[in-house]
Write a protein that holds these residues in place. Structure first.
Motif, PDB file in Angstrom:
ATOM      1  N   LEU A 133     -23.086  33.593  48.910  1.00  0.00           N
ATOM      2  CA  LEU A 133     -24.657  33.526  49.601  1.00  0.00           C
ATOM      3  C   LEU A 133     -25.328  34.251  48.974  1.00  0.00           C
ATOM      4  CD1 LEU A 133     -21.764  35.288  52.921  1.00  0.00           C
ATOM      5  CD2 LEU A 133     -22.565  32.996  52.667  1.00  0.00           C
ATOM      6  N   PHE A 137     -28.852  31.859  49.880  1.00  0.00           N
ATOM      7  CA  PHE A 137     -30.073  33.022  50.188  1.00  0.00           C
ATOM      8  C   PHE A 137     -31.559  33.026  49.148  1.00  0.00           C
ATOM      9  CE2 PHE A 137     -32.587  36.488  50.593  1.00  0.00           C
ATOM     10  CZ  PHE A 137     -32.914  37.063  52.173  1.00  0.00           C
ATOM     11  N   ILE A 141     -34.844  30.875  50.344  1.00  0.00           N
ATOM     12  CA  ILE A 141     -36.256  31.779  49.992  1.00  0.00           C
ATOM     13  C   ILE A 141     -36.918  31.202  49.111  1.00  0.00           C
ATOM     14  CG2 ILE A 141     -37.036  33.439  49.982  1.00  0.00           C
ATOM     15  CD1 ILE A 141     -35.643  33.456  52.518  1.00  0.00           C
ATOM     16  N   ARG A 217     -28.384  45.488  46.903  1.00  0.00           N
ATOM     17  CA  ARG A 217     -27.890  45.226  48.626  1.00  0.00           C
ATOM     18  C   ARG A 217     -27.257  46.277  49.150  1.00  0.00           C
ATOM     19  NH1 ARG A 217     -23.486  40.708  49.873  1.00  0.00           N
ATOM     20  NH2 ARG A 217     -22.298  42.662  49.654  1.00  0.00           N
TER      21      ARG A 217
END
Length: 452
Positions: A133, A137, A141, A217
């Protein structure tokens, strides 16, 4: 003589290594097919093998111009190979197991742990999901930002071309593959600092390691919930070493090149030339200058940085930043008269210290052997051969331009070096390891003179 009835069974490490070797061979055959080539273009089998090895190992060394040889389907195939090599075969394998709703058993978890250098089997499925993921991601981006910038800056006028180029560039930068579709890396963009910053961010995200990205994160999630969070020792060591090496590389580049390549250039040109080359030497492989113009001290310095490579459990190769840190910490601890190595109020395990010195010794031996063979067979300058071999071992992809000139045996040496750089020294040793035979006796210990 009686034949043994014992069947040979491959170990988990051997299976993982064979997965990567098989991927290289299958990819080479696919890239060799004319269906992936531009009209009227052919590719020799050895060049297809070299390209496949460079793509699977996310190195970036090439003997061809990608945009001249491959059509759009071939370029898309290359991006798939970057993903296989960058985020790992077992990450993609876990994704397909989850999609097909297959049970991930003990054997599969062992493969995942080996592929991602994990000491335990707990939480591996969640780790693979998080890695996938995060990769998707960041690449999405990157594609959106680069594609929009290509259109805004006027590099491409058609939206399809802009986003196609940005997709390839984003995947190549994040996986640290080092491939490009312009034929000369980012040399044409040496004055475009914003484009360089975007690429540097993508390179750093891929090279600093997935565990670090996941912890960062988690840190923001805990901070949002106003909960206390503590970074692991691994993340502290990795991050400090990673960014100190970038700063040191940029500083040394400036010092070595200020009277050479950087002479007559403005302060901001010098800053970005030094910073981009230092960041890219972690494992990125992209460049904003002709590497053949480097002075000898800079070429040797960048060779050392490429030999160290990226962080563990990242898209990069080399001996890894943690190995380098443990080596330095152990030497300084010994100089201070300490028997134990302590960092951040933690004591390093003796096994990790031993593994670090083992990785360093084997890596030095591998690089020395490859350099010696290439010097013997190709007759090229030492600093250029050292640079190319360290680039292959660190899966970096920076080149002084000698790779296309190598003979077939020379290309095979770099292919082997790139593949070993991707699978890692520890996995190589475990791949070659023979079954342990327990002994029922021990010999007396005796000291020997060491060092002087």
């Amino acid at each position: 003589m009686a034949l043994s009835n014992k069947k040979h069974r491959f170990s988990s490490v051997q299976i993982i290594v064979l997965f990567y070797v098989s991927s290289v061979l299958i990819s080479a055959l696919l890239l060799w097919l004319p269906v992936f080539h531009n009209p009227g273009v052919s590719l020799s089998l050895i060049d297809a093998l070299f390209t496949a090895s460079s793509a699977i190992s996310v190195t970036g060394l090439t003997v061809i111009r990608i945009h001249e040889v491959f059509n759009q389907w071939g370029i898309l195939l290359l991006t798939l190979l970057f993903q296989i090599g960058g985020i790992g075969i077992m990450t993609l394998g876990t994704f397909f197991w989850l999609v097909l709703q297959q049970k991930i058993g003990l054997q599969q978890r062992i493969w995942i742990a080996i592929d991602h250098n994990r000491p335990t089997l707990s939480g591996l499925v969640d780790l693979m999901r998080n890695i996938l993921l995060l990769a998707i991601f960041i690449e999405v981006i990157g594609t959106i930002v680069l594609g929009s910038y290509f259109l805004w800056a006027g590099y491409h006028t058609e939206w399809y071309t802009a986003y196609f180029y940005s997709f390839f560039a984003s995947v190549s930068a994040f996986t640290n593959a080092g491939f490009d579709l312009h034929g000369n890396s980012l040399i044409d963009f040496s004055q475009d600092y914003l484009l360089q910053i975007i690429h540097m961010v993508l390179i750093i995200c891929g090279a600093i390691g997935f565990p670090v990205l996941i912890e960062v994160r988690n840190y923001f999630e805990h901070r949002r919930a106003r909960q206390r969070f503590s970074f692991s020792l691994f993340t502290k060591i990795t991050s400090i070493t990673f960014f100190v090496l970038i700063a040191a590389g940029a500083l040394l580049f400036f010092l070595f090149e200020r009277e050479a390549f950087l002479q007559g250039k403005s302060w901001h040109e010098s800053l970005f030339y030094a910073l981009f080359q230092s960041v890219s030497s972690r494992s990125g492989g992209l460049t904003t200058m002709d590497m053949s113009l480097l002075s000898t001290p800079t070429a040797v310095m960048l060779s050392v940085l490429m030999f160290i490579g990226a962080s563990p459990n990242s898209v990069g190769g080399g001996i890894r930043t943690t190995t380098f840190f443990v080596l330095l910490a152990t030497v300084f601890a010994y100089m201070r008269g300490h028997k134990d190595v302590k960092v951040f109020r933690r004591e390093l395990a003796e096994e990790d210290i031993m593994r670090s010195f083992l990785v360093f010794f084997v890596a030095i031996s591998l690089v020395f052997t490859a350099v010696m063979l290439l010097l013997w067979m190709e007759g090229l300058p030492f600093e250029q051969v050292l640079f190319e071999v360290c680039s292959a071992f660190g899966t970096t992809g920076l080149s002084m331009g000698i790779t296309p000139e190598l003979s077939t045996p020379g290309k095979l040496i770099l292919i082997i070096t790139m593949v070993i750089g991707r699978i890692g020294i520890i996995n190589l040793l475990l791949f070659l390891k023979r079954d342990e035979r327990p002994t029922q006796y021990r010999f007396p210990k005796e000291r020997v003179m060491i060092g002087q």
